[in-house]
Design a protein around this motif. Structure first.
Motif, PDB file in Angstrom:
ATOM      1  N   ILE A  54       0.836  -1.199   0.000  1.00 27.41           N
ATOM      2  CA  ILE A  54       0.000   0.000   0.000  1.00 27.41           C
ATOM      3  C   ILE A  54       0.874   1.253   0.000  1.00 27.41           C
ATOM      4  O   ILE A  54       0.635   2.199  -0.764  1.00 27.41           O
ATOM      5  N   THR A  55       1.899   1.257   0.849  1.00 27.95           N
ATOM      6  CA  THR A  55       2.809   2.404   0.900  1.00 27.95           C
ATOM      7  C   THR A  55       3.542   2.564  -0.420  1.00 27.95           C
ATOM      8  O   THR A  55       3.653   3.680  -0.964  1.00 27.95           O
ATOM      9  N   SER A  66       1.108   3.859  -3.119  1.00 23.96           N
ATOM     10  CA  SER A  66       0.634   5.212  -2.818  1.00 23.96           C
ATOM     11  C   SER A  66       1.690   6.241  -3.201  1.00 23.96           C
ATOM     12  O   SER A  66       1.383   7.270  -3.824  1.00 23.96           O
ATOM     13  N   THR A  92       1.235   9.577   7.060  1.00 23.79           N
ATOM     14  CA  THR A  92       0.568   9.084   5.851  1.00 23.79           C
ATOM     15  C   THR A  92       0.490  10.179   4.789  1.00 23.79           C
ATOM     16  O   THR A  92       0.759   9.934   3.608  1.00 23.79           O
ATOM     17  N   PHE A  96       2.745  11.167   0.435  1.00 24.90           N
ATOM     18  CA  PHE A  96       2.419  11.755  -0.864  1.00 24.90           C
ATOM     19  C   PHE A  96       3.373  12.909  -1.195  1.00 24.90           C
ATOM     20  O   PHE A  96       3.797  13.066  -2.338  1.00 24.90           O
ATOM     21  N   ALA A  98      -5.319  12.326   2.319  1.00 25.41           N
ATOM     22  CA  ALA A  98      -4.836  11.117   3.001  1.00 25.41           C
ATOM     23  C   ALA A  98      -4.721  11.342   4.501  1.00 25.41           C
ATOM     24  O   ALA A  98      -5.047  10.455   5.301  1.00 25.41           O
TER      25      ALA A  98
END
Length: 206
Positions: free
Chosen positions: A19-20, A23, A141, A145, A165
């Motif tokens: 997921i990381t 993303s 989180t 980005f 996010a």
């Protein structure tokens, strides 16, 4: 040996790793109009995933005594990995992620380093402070980005998805604290729902 390898694999939370990774990949791609960016995108994505995985390991390291009761099947509480092995693995993952950031640019290095420090502080102390833990997780989180954007030398275009996010994950963290309110009372952990109650926690989420 195989059991230990599986334990190392599980402790990084493979799903969270992916997921990381993806993303940050998306963040890097939406922040650039260049075509030849395969290396920086892969480097920043692996870097973020490695630092995040290190965070999972150090979190388990500090929670090992509690997890012996609540989650005895995990790598360190079960004894498959010693605390020393877990700590060494944490340093390997985190330093690898930071070293990868150095291959990008100074901004990326600063973001990676700050994220690694915040993740450690969360596991060591801040997650025990009402709202501080959820806010810090949300901030980290959102920074993922910004980190992706920094690899494309255009972190400003990542601000809107970063804020999105941050807010979504803050809601998620407070919901998790609501779900774990009985466990928090049993472990004498001071979460926002445990102190101020579920109605106020729902109001904060809204």
């Amino acid at each position: 040996m195989i059991i230990k390898f599986v334990a190392y694999f599980k402790i990084i939370r493979p799903l969270n790793f992916l997921i990381t990774f993806f993303s940050v990949t998306v963040a890097a791609l939406i922040c650039t109009d260049q075509t030849d960016i395969l290396f920086p995108v892969m480097a920043v994505s692996f870097s973020a995933a490695l630092i995040g995985s290190g965070g999972n390991v150090i979190n388990d390291y500090f929670d090992v005594e509690i997890d012996r009761i609540n989650r005895p099947d995990r790598a360190m509480p079960s004894g498959i990995l010693t605390k020393t092995e877990g700590l060494v693995f944490y340093f390997i993952l985190t330093l690898s992620g930071i070293l990868l950031s150095i291959t990008l640019n100074f901004t990326s290095f600063v973001i990676a380093s700050i994220s690694a420090i915040l993740i450690y502080l969360y596991s060591f102390r801040l997650k025990k402070i009402p709202l501080a833990g959820p806010i810090l997780v949300a901030v980290i989180t959102g920074m993922a980005f910004i980190y992706g954007g920094s690899a494309a030398n255009n972190a400003s275009d990542a601000v809107i998805p970063a804020v999105f996010a941050l807010l979504i994950n803050l809601i998620r963290e407070i919901l998790k604290d609501i779900e774990d309110i009985k466990r928090a009372k049993a472990l004498k952990v001071s979460t926002f729902p445990q102190i101020y109650g579920i109605p106020k926690s729902r109001g904060l989420i809204v």
